[in-house]
Design a protein around this motif. Structure first.
Motif, PDB file in Angstrom:
ATOM      1  N   ALA A 128      89.820  87.068  28.590  1.00 23.11           N
ATOM      2  CA  ALA A 128      91.324  87.272  27.628  1.00 23.11           C
ATOM      3  C   ALA A 128      92.552  86.100  27.552  1.00 23.11           C
ATOM      4  CB  ALA A 128      91.142  88.902  27.426  1.00 23.11           C
ATOM      5  N   LEU A 129      92.787  86.055  28.340  1.00 22.00           N
ATOM      6  CA  LEU A 129      94.213  84.800  28.871  1.00 22.00           C
ATOM      7  C   LEU A 129      93.962  84.600  28.236  1.00 22.00           C
ATOM      8  CD1 LEU A 129      94.515  85.707  32.877  1.00 22.00           C
ATOM      9  CD2 LEU A 129      95.609  86.851  30.550  1.00 22.00           C
ATOM     10  N   ASP A 130      95.109  83.497  27.703  1.00 22.12           N
ATOM     11  CA  ASP A 130      94.999  81.969  27.125  1.00 22.12           C
ATOM     12  C   ASP A 130      96.443  81.296  27.286  1.00 22.12           C
ATOM     13  OD1 ASP A 130      97.520  83.376  25.863  1.00 22.12           O
ATOM     14  OD2 ASP A 130      96.514  83.703  24.259  1.00 22.12           O
ATOM     15  N   SER A 131      96.439  80.106  27.239  1.00 22.27           N
ATOM     16  CA  SER A 131      98.475  79.799  27.703  1.00 22.27           C
ATOM     17  C   SER A 131      99.303  80.594  27.835  1.00 22.27           C
ATOM     18  CB  SER A 131      97.995  77.978  27.155  1.00 22.27           C
ATOM     19  OG  SER A 131      97.230  77.462  27.922  1.00 22.27           O
ATOM     20  N   ALA A 132      99.431  81.057  26.531  1.00 26.43           N
ATOM     21  CA  ALA A 132     100.931  81.408  26.690  1.00 26.43           C
ATOM     22  C   ALA A 132     100.927  82.830  27.615  1.00 26.43           C
ATOM     23  CB  ALA A 132     100.553  82.586  25.313  1.00 26.43           C
ATOM     24  N   VAL A 178      99.788  82.493  30.771  1.00 27.21           N
ATOM     25  CA  VAL A 178     100.439  82.348  32.417  1.00 27.21           C
ATOM     26  C   VAL A 178     101.757  81.370  31.745  1.00 27.21           C
ATOM     27  CG1 VAL A 178      99.182  80.044  33.337  1.00 27.21           C
ATOM     28  CG2 VAL A 178      97.915  81.583  32.164  1.00 27.21           C
ATOM     29  N   SER A 179     101.837  80.784  31.252  1.00 23.76           N
ATOM     30  CA  SER A 179     102.917  80.236  30.903  1.00 23.76           C
ATOM     31  C   SER A 179     104.074  81.047  31.017  1.00 23.76           C
ATOM     32  CB  SER A 179     103.388  79.191  29.279  1.00 23.76           C
ATOM     33  OG  SER A 179     104.178  79.079  29.423  1.00 23.76           O
ATOM     34  N   LYS A 180     103.490  81.966  30.150  1.00 24.09           N
ATOM     35  CA  LYS A 180     105.041  83.564  30.719  1.00 24.09           C
ATOM     36  C   LYS A 180     105.549  84.000  31.792  1.00 24.09           C
ATOM     37  CE  LYS A 180     106.178  88.257  28.784  1.00 24.09           C
ATOM     38  NZ  LYS A 180     105.409  89.027  28.213  1.00 24.09           N
ATOM     39  N   MET A 181     104.644  84.510  32.668  1.00 24.67           N
ATOM     40  CA  MET A 181     104.039  84.440  34.037  1.00 24.67           C
ATOM     41  C   MET A 181     104.841  82.718  34.854  1.00 24.67           C
ATOM     42  SD  MET A 181     101.211  84.507  36.238  1.00 24.67           S
ATOM     43  CE  MET A 181     100.673  82.188  36.479  1.00 24.67           C
ATOM     44  N   HIS A 182     104.759  82.024  34.326  1.00 23.51           N
ATOM     45  CA  HIS A 182     105.095  80.850  35.152  1.00 23.51           C
ATOM     46  C   HIS A 182     106.694  81.144  35.019  1.00 23.51           C
ATOM     47  CE1 HIS A 182     105.651  76.575  35.166  1.00 23.51           C
ATOM     48  NE2 HIS A 182     105.301  76.771  36.340  1.00 23.51           N
ATOM     49  N   ARG A 183     107.326  80.768  33.154  1.00 24.11           N
ATOM     50  CA  ARG A 183     108.768  80.315  33.528  1.00 24.11           C
ATOM     51  C   ARG A 183     109.554  81.554  34.600  1.00 24.11           C
ATOM     52  NH1 ARG A 183     106.780  80.209  28.327  1.00 24.11           N
ATOM     53  NH2 ARG A 183     107.540  83.135  28.073  1.00 24.11           N
ATOM     54  N   LYS A 184     108.239  83.275  34.542  1.00 28.96           N
ATOM     55  CA  LYS A 184     109.293  84.269  35.382  1.00 28.96           C
ATOM     56  C   LYS A 184     109.394  83.928  36.608  1.00 28.96           C
ATOM     57  CE  LYS A 184     109.167  89.407  35.194  1.00 28.96           C
ATOM     58  NZ  LYS A 184     108.490  90.679  34.580  1.00 28.96           N
ATOM     59  N   VAL A 214      95.706  79.411  39.722  1.00 25.50           N
ATOM     60  CA  VAL A 214      95.565  80.047  38.646  1.00 25.50           C
ATOM     61  C   VAL A 214      94.268  79.249  37.600  1.00 25.50           C
ATOM     62  CG1 VAL A 214      95.266  80.706  35.993  1.00 25.50           C
ATOM     63  CG2 VAL A 214      96.676  81.711  38.049  1.00 25.50           C
ATOM     64  N   GLY A 215      94.183  78.230  37.966  1.00 32.57           N
ATOM     65  CA  GLY A 215      93.475  76.760  37.072  1.00 32.57           C
ATOM     66  C   GLY A 215      91.987  76.942  38.460  1.00 32.57           C
ATOM     67  N   SER A 216      92.741  77.580  39.131  1.00 34.50           N
ATOM     68  CA  SER A 216      91.236  77.054  40.573  1.00 34.50           C
ATOM     69  C   SER A 216      90.054  78.047  40.743  1.00 34.50           C
ATOM     70  CB  SER A 216      91.714  77.037  42.068  1.00 34.50           C
ATOM     71  OG  SER A 216      91.980  76.132  42.547  1.00 34.50           O
ATOM     72  N   VAL A 217      90.961  79.263  39.711  1.00 39.45           N
ATOM     73  CA  VAL A 217      91.010  80.421  39.473  1.00 39.45           C
ATOM     74  C   VAL A 217      89.536  79.921  38.091  1.00 39.45           C
ATOM     75  CG1 VAL A 217      90.409  82.814  38.968  1.00 39.45           C
ATOM     76  CG2 VAL A 217      91.391  81.846  40.687  1.00 39.45           C
ATOM     77  N   TYR A 218      89.769  79.512  37.146  1.00 39.59           N
ATOM     78  CA  TYR A 218      89.452  79.332  35.966  1.00 39.59           C
ATOM     79  C   TYR A 218      88.240  77.896  35.950  1.00 39.59           C
ATOM     80  CZ  TYR A 218      91.364  83.177  32.846  1.00 39.59           C
ATOM     81  OH  TYR A 218      91.835  84.508  32.608  1.00 39.59           O
ATOM     82  N   ARG A 219      88.471  77.628  36.645  1.00 39.06           N
ATOM     83  CA  ARG A 219      87.512  76.990  36.886  1.00 39.06           C
ATOM     84  C   ARG A 219      86.065  77.223  37.458  1.00 39.06           C
ATOM     85  NH1 ARG A 219      91.966  73.104  37.864  1.00 39.06           N
ATOM     86  NH2 ARG A 219      92.189  73.745  39.597  1.00 39.06           N
ATOM     87  N   TYR A 220      86.113  77.929  38.853  1.00 41.75           N
ATOM     88  CA  TYR A 220      84.954  78.762  39.599  1.00 41.75           C
ATOM     89  C   TYR A 220      84.643  79.256  38.489  1.00 41.75           C
ATOM     90  CZ  TYR A 220      82.800  80.781  42.727  1.00 41.75           C
ATOM     91  OH  TYR A 220      81.148  81.488  43.114  1.00 41.75           O
ATOM     92  N   ALA A 221      85.791  80.579  37.217  1.00 38.59           N
ATOM     93  CA  ALA A 221      85.157  81.410  36.465  1.00 38.59           C
ATOM     94  C   ALA A 221      84.195  80.407  35.530  1.00 38.59           C
ATOM     95  CB  ALA A 221      85.936  81.425  35.750  1.00 38.59           C
ATOM     96  N   HIS A 244      97.013  73.029  30.047  1.00 36.67           N
ATOM     97  CA  HIS A 244      98.797  72.919  29.377  1.00 36.67           C
ATOM     98  C   HIS A 244      99.713  73.963  29.840  1.00 36.67           C
ATOM     99  CE1 HIS A 244      95.866  70.553  27.064  1.00 36.67           C
ATOM    100  NE2 HIS A 244      95.099  71.493  26.965  1.00 36.67           N
ATOM    101  N   VAL A 245      99.908  74.210  30.650  1.00 38.13           N
ATOM    102  CA  VAL A 245     101.524  74.965  31.103  1.00 38.13           C
ATOM    103  C   VAL A 245     102.090  73.761  32.418  1.00 38.13           C
ATOM    104  CG1 VAL A 245     102.322  76.089  32.769  1.00 38.13           C
ATOM    105  CG2 VAL A 245     100.163  77.190  31.799  1.00 38.13           C
ATOM    106  N   GLN A 246     103.161  72.833  31.776  1.00 42.68           N
ATOM    107  CA  GLN A 246     104.309  71.981  32.480  1.00 42.68           C
ATOM    108  C   GLN A 246     104.756  72.695  33.670  1.00 42.68           C
ATOM    109  OE1 GLN A 246     106.666  70.072  29.410  1.00 42.68           O
ATOM    110  NE2 GLN A 246     107.353  68.376  30.851  1.00 42.68           N
TER     111      GLN A 246
END
Length: 425
Positions: free
Chosen positions: A147-151, A153-159, A175-182, A197-199
């Motif tokens: 259910a998670l999307d880039s928005a 993760v980006s919100k977490m990143h900013r915080k 987080v990227g590593s977790v999803y690659r294994y998922a 796509h999170v800069q």
């Protein structure tokens, strides 16, 4: 197979049953009510998935209890479900999959135990656990993995980035590593990675090179700390300041002092010194033969001062630098480093800056970057390239040649030439 119009009055009129009984609605095919001997009543919908037909078994999906849904609500839910079936979907299977989908926190733990611990270095796994428990889980942990999307993760990143931008970048990498294994585990589609796509925040490399004067003060502080001890610094404004003994001093042991000196003299990483075993030390050939390091198997050259230090260290454990627990490496040098760095006026200088200083002296002495890279154990030439601006011998020679030509043109070649000869000496 009782059939009746499932209204509130009809449902209320249904009495006790001896075995589970299904009452079908007379108006909407597939809409039904299941009554249990316990008295519980549940709204259901039945359908044949896929192409349908008699060859396909029926699926019965519970919509909710009669206490939670009115007949009209249940009928509307049944129509929606049957509409999805008509479009080729399988609502019951979809619901089962969604319920089985782990949360991000749950799968993050699975990733650490199944993938990270088997393939990554222990120190990296320790950092990943911190990223999960301290940063990612409090913000994303309860959400379903798919259910998670880039928005999000980006919100977490900013915080996180409001206080620690570098840590925020590392958490997104985790987080990227977790999803690659998922994706490997088949829980999400391949290519679905909300961290992609999170800069990242711009990171300014923190490099600090100690001057000769600063190294002199640091050496004095280490000698003072291992002999007479460094005087306590007491904040007189503290309520209990008057109870602190006067003229107190803090000393460091010979192993800690040796660790600090080895970091300066070899340019080794902190963990390479703290986790150094005597079996890795070859005094005869002047080498530290590390079976594993940040860049894999590695040999560190021991110069004469470093060899002298190692010969004088008391051997009391399997580790060269002892800790409070026998058989375990020392965790860090935070307290002794703060003690000597503060005493030498180097507040804000990190232990890792000793490695930078070692490299900067090599670059300043005119040694090529490939040589410095090999001494430090860099796996990529780009890592050593950060010291290129310190390699000033070629620049100095060029500047001297230009100055000499300019002096000749000005008619001051005799005076300037003498100065250049003195400078080159």
């Amino acid at each position: 197979m009782p059939i009746l119009k499932l209204t509130k009055r009809a449902v209320d009129a249904i009495g006790p049953v001896e075995k589970p009984t299904v009452f079908y609605d007379s108006e909407l095919t597939g809409f039904c009510l299941k009554v249990l001997p316990s008295g519980a009543k549940r709204w259901c919908v039945e359908y044949r998935s896929g192409a349908g037909g008699r060859s396909v078994g029926k699926t019965r999906m519970v919509l909710g209890s009669t206490s939670a849904m009115t007949p009209d609500q249940a009928r509307a839910s049944a129509k929606t479900t049957l509409g999805a079936v008509a479009l080729g979907q399988d609502p019951a299977r979809k619901r089962s999959t969604e319920r089985a989908m782990p949360t991000f926190a749950e799968f993050g733990e699975r990733y650490l135990s199944e993938e990270a611990e088997a393939k990554l270095k222990p120190r990296t796994v320790v950092n990943y656990r911190i990223y999960l428990h301290k940063h990612a889980a409090p913000l994303l942990g309860t959400r379903k993995l798919d259910a998670l999307d880039s928005a999000d993760v980006s919100k977490m990143h900013r915080k996180i980035g409001k206080t620690t931008p570098m840590t925020a970048n590392r958490v997104v990498e985790f987080v990227g590593s977790v999803y690659r294994y998922a994706a490997v585990c088949g829980l999400v589609a391949k290519g679905h990675n909300p961290a992609t796509h999170v800069q990242a925040f711009r990171e300014q490399r923190r490099e600090r090179f100690l001057s000769s004067a600063e190294l002199g003060r640091l050496g004095d502080a280490i000698r003072e700390a291992e002999t007479v001890g460094i005087p306590w610094s007491v904040d007189k404004d503290q309520p209990n300041a008057k109870h602190i003994p006067k003229n107190g001093r803090t000393k460091i042991g010979p192993h800690v002092a040796a660790a600090l000196r080895l970091l300066i003299l070899t340019g080794a990483r902190l963990r390479e010194i703290l986790e150094l075993r005597w079996e890795y030390v070859d005094l005869q050939r002047g080498l530290l033969l590390l079976p594993d390091s940040k860049t894999g198997q590695k040999a560190i050259i021991l110069n004469a001062p470093a060899l002298d230090i190692l010969r004088k260290i008391p051997k009391v454990d399997c580790y060269v630098i002892t800790s409070d627990i026998t058989g375990q490496p020392r965790h860090d040098l935070n307290k002794p480093w703060k003690l000597v760095s503060t005493r030498s006026g180097l507040e804000g200088v990190r232990i890792h800056d000793l490695r930078h200083t070692h490299a900067s002296y090599g670059a300043g002495a005119g040694f090529g970057l490939p040589i410095i890279g090999k001494l430090l154990g860099h796996s990529q030439p780009a890592t050593t390239a950060r010291y290129a601006h310190l390699d000033n011998d070629p620049l100095r020679r060029a500047s001297d040649q230009i100055a000499k030509a300019l002096a000749v043109a000005m008619g001051d070649d005799a005076v300037i030439g003498e100065a250049l000869n003195t400078h080159n000496e």
